[in-house]
Motif scaffolding. Structure first.
Motif, mmCIF file in Angstrom:
data_model
loop_
_atom_site.group_PDB
_atom_site.id
_atom_site.type_symbol
_atom_site.label_atom_id
_atom_site.label_comp_id
_atom_site.label_asym_id
_atom_site.label_seq_id
_atom_site.Cartn_x
_atom_site.Cartn_y
_atom_site.Cartn_z
ATOM 1 N N ILE A 4 123.330 70.220 -14.080
ATOM 2 C CA ILE A 4 123.235 68.926 -13.399
ATOM 3 C C ILE A 4 122.133 68.985 -12.356
ATOM 4 C CG2 ILE A 4 124.457 67.253 -11.925
ATOM 5 C CD1 ILE A 4 127.088 68.505 -13.118
ATOM 6 N N THR A 5 121.224 68.033 -12.409
ATOM 7 C CA THR A 5 120.168 68.004 -11.413
ATOM 8 C C THR A 5 120.014 66.589 -10.860
ATOM 9 O OG1 THR A 5 117.835 68.496 -10.992
ATOM 10 C CG2 THR A 5 118.369 67.752 -13.171
ATOM 11 N N LEU A 158 117.503 77.024 -18.229
ATOM 12 C CA LEU A 158 118.900 76.635 -18.028
ATOM 13 C C LEU A 158 119.285 75.434 -18.888
ATOM 14 C CD1 LEU A 158 119.195 77.183 -14.173
ATOM 15 C CD2 LEU A 158 120.087 78.651 -16.003
ATOM 16 N N VAL A 159 118.376 74.464 -18.992
ATOM 17 C CA VAL A 159 118.649 73.287 -19.835
ATOM 18 C C VAL A 159 118.781 73.739 -21.297
ATOM 19 C CG1 VAL A 159 117.665 71.139 -20.757
ATOM 20 C CG2 VAL A 159 117.641 71.551 -18.303
ATOM 21 N N ALA A 160 117.896 74.662 -21.723
ATOM 22 C CA ALA A 160 117.946 75.143 -23.107
ATOM 23 C C ALA A 160 119.266 75.851 -23.396
ATOM 24 C CB ALA A 160 116.771 76.082 -23.371
ATOM 25 N N ARG A 161 119.817 76.549 -22.401
ATOM 26 C CA ARG A 161 121.064 77.303 -22.600
ATOM 27 C C ARG A 161 122.310 76.451 -22.418
ATOM 28 N NH1 ARG A 161 120.119 83.106 -19.552
ATOM 29 N NH2 ARG A 161 118.250 83.717 -20.692
ATOM 30 N N SER A 162 122.169 75.258 -21.873
ATOM 31 C CA SER A 162 123.339 74.411 -21.607
ATOM 32 C C SER A 162 123.674 73.532 -22.803
ATOM 33 C CB SER A 162 123.076 73.517 -20.390
ATOM 34 O OG SER A 162 122.863 74.302 -19.244
ATOM 35 N N GLU A 163 124.966 73.258 -22.960
ATOM 36 C CA GLU A 163 125.370 72.326 -24.025
ATOM 37 C C GLU A 163 125.147 70.900 -23.547
ATOM 38 O OE1 GLU A 163 128.453 74.631 -23.256
ATOM 39 O OE2 GLU A 163 126.938 75.945 -24.163
ATOM 40 N N LYS A 164 125.253 70.747 -22.214
ATOM 41 C CA LYS A 164 125.068 69.412 -21.656
ATOM 42 C C LYS A 164 124.167 69.476 -20.435
ATOM 43 C CE LYS A 164 128.960 66.473 -22.787
ATOM 44 N NZ LYS A 164 130.038 65.665 -22.222
ATOM 45 N N ALA A 165 123.285 68.494 -20.296
ATOM 46 C CA ALA A 165 122.439 68.424 -19.107
ATOM 47 C C ALA A 165 122.426 66.991 -18.594
ATOM 48 C CB ALA A 165 121.031 68.890 -19.434
ATOM 49 N N LYS A 177 120.897 65.734 -22.249
ATOM 50 C CA LYS A 177 121.117 66.600 -23.409
ATOM 51 C C LYS A 177 122.609 66.635 -23.705
ATOM 52 C CE LYS A 177 120.624 71.337 -25.044
ATOM 53 N NZ LYS A 177 120.228 72.706 -24.705
ATOM 54 N N GLU A 178 122.949 66.509 -24.967
ATOM 55 C CA GLU A 178 124.351 66.591 -25.355
ATOM 56 C C GLU A 178 124.424 67.191 -26.740
ATOM 57 O OE1 GLU A 178 126.540 62.896 -25.181
ATOM 58 O OE2 GLU A 178 128.316 64.049 -24.606
ATOM 59 N N GLU A 179 124.910 68.428 -26.801
ATOM 60 C CA GLU A 179 125.026 69.084 -28.099
ATOM 61 C C GLU A 179 126.367 68.760 -28.717
ATOM 62 O OE1 GLU A 179 124.254 73.267 -27.719
ATOM 63 O OE2 GLU A 179 122.095 72.928 -27.707
ATOM 64 N N MET A 180 126.317 68.411 -29.976
ATOM 65 C CA MET A 180 127.564 68.121 -30.684
ATOM 66 C C MET A 180 128.277 69.440 -30.942
ATOM 67 S SD MET A 180 127.528 64.911 -30.968
ATOM 68 C CE MET A 180 126.268 63.824 -30.300
#
Lengths: 181, 136
Positions: A4-5, A158-165, A177-180
């Protein structure tokens, strides 16, 4: 992991806390607050104390950890049901950089390893960070440029490693970003 | 033509490289000229804000510079020009007049370029958001 930023006073911390509470309710785990701020003056000390009091008085109690550098040392205190909220990444990077005699780019790798270790020990790690790259015009200052590059690379990783941003603007979280699952 | 913008150190070049690995890379950060003869299909022009800073070109003159690349792209369907420009519009108003002028000119020129491009992406920490995409 959730990233979260947002700008200063954008409401990113409140949003992160709310998200953490929802997660804890679902999982039945403990809420941990990993504070990275060092009280450098009275105003800062008051602000930290106020935030801490608010968390203690909330219906879902938080356990607060104060770790201005080397966050990996607290990892083993978390369990696979716990939610950890780290506030904030930029402060942690600053602390790591300024706790050393010399400017050391290795700091990034170590910081990422610390985050990874905490991630391995808990159910969900929520990271809060600050938007600081909008100045752009300071290209003449080498130190600012190098610092900006570090922050930028750190956020990208960090964004690349997160499931959600999320990017929080004036209290409103925008899903970036939201990975299913 | 394709314009890629976003804040500094947000991974704009990385994003472009991943999509156009074969592209000829022309960089303002290396002091290279904006207009060049190229013999490849894909061209990346990186650091638009620095070319704008270094030149005294008016907005109209920049439009004709973009038109040169646009014509080159139109000559062959396999050709593609990608511009990368850092968004420098969101900080505090600079003290120096020259910096204020640079920031203003960059903003206007980006708007003009966006008008010419069929696709525009904003990159945020490696993630793209397509803000313009013309149907072909």
């Amino acid at each position: 992991m959730i990233f979260i930023t947002g700008g200063v006073r954008s409401g990113k911390s409140s949003f992160a806390e709310q998200l953490a509470k929802e997660k804890a309710r679902k999982l039945g785990g403990t809420l941990h607050y990993l504070a990275t701020g060092v009280a450098s003056d009275q105003e800062m000390a008051k602000r930290i104390a106020r935030h801490q009091q608010e968390r203690e008085e909330s219906e879902w109690p938080w356990r607060t950890w104060e770790q201005s550098t080397g966050i990996e040392v607290v990892a083993e205190f978390f369990t696979s049901k716990d939610i950890v909220l780290l506030d904030c990444v930029t402060t942690l990077l600053n602390n790591e950089l300024f706790s050393q005699q010399e400017w050391n780019p290795q700091v990034l790798t170590r910081l990422l390893q610390g985050i990874e270790k905490i991630q391995d020990h808990c159910a969900e790690l929520i990271l809060v960070s600050n938007e600081v790259l909008w100045e752009g015009i300071n290209h003449g200052n080498k130190l600012v440029l190098e610092y900006s590059r570090m922050i930028g690379n750190l956020h990208q990783t960090l964004v690349a490693r997160s499931e959600k941003a999320y990017l929080v603007e004036a209290g409103i979280p925008i899903v970036m970003k939201e990975e299913m699952v | 033509m394709h314009f890629v913008t976003g804040g500094a150190f947000n991974g704009k070049a990385k994003w472009v490289k991943a999509r156009f690995p074969q592209a000829k890379w022309i960089s303002a950060y290396k002091g290279e000229p904006f207009i060049q003869n190229v013999h490849v299909a894909h061209v990346v022009l990186e650091g638009l804000e620095q070319w704008v800073k270094a030149s005294s070109n008016s907005r109209e003159e920049w439009l004709s510079q973009f038109a040169i690349w646009h014509r080159w792209e139109q000559e062959d369907a396999s050709r593609k020009v990608i511009f990368i420009g850092t968004d420098i519009s969101k900080g505090i108003v600079p003290m120096e007049k020259a910096d204020r002028d640079w920031r203003d000119r960059t903003g206007w020129i980006y708007q003009d370029l966006t008008g010419l491009c069929e696709r525009v992406d904003v990159i945020w920490y490696g993630i793209n958001q397509t803000i313009k995409e013309d149907s072909k």
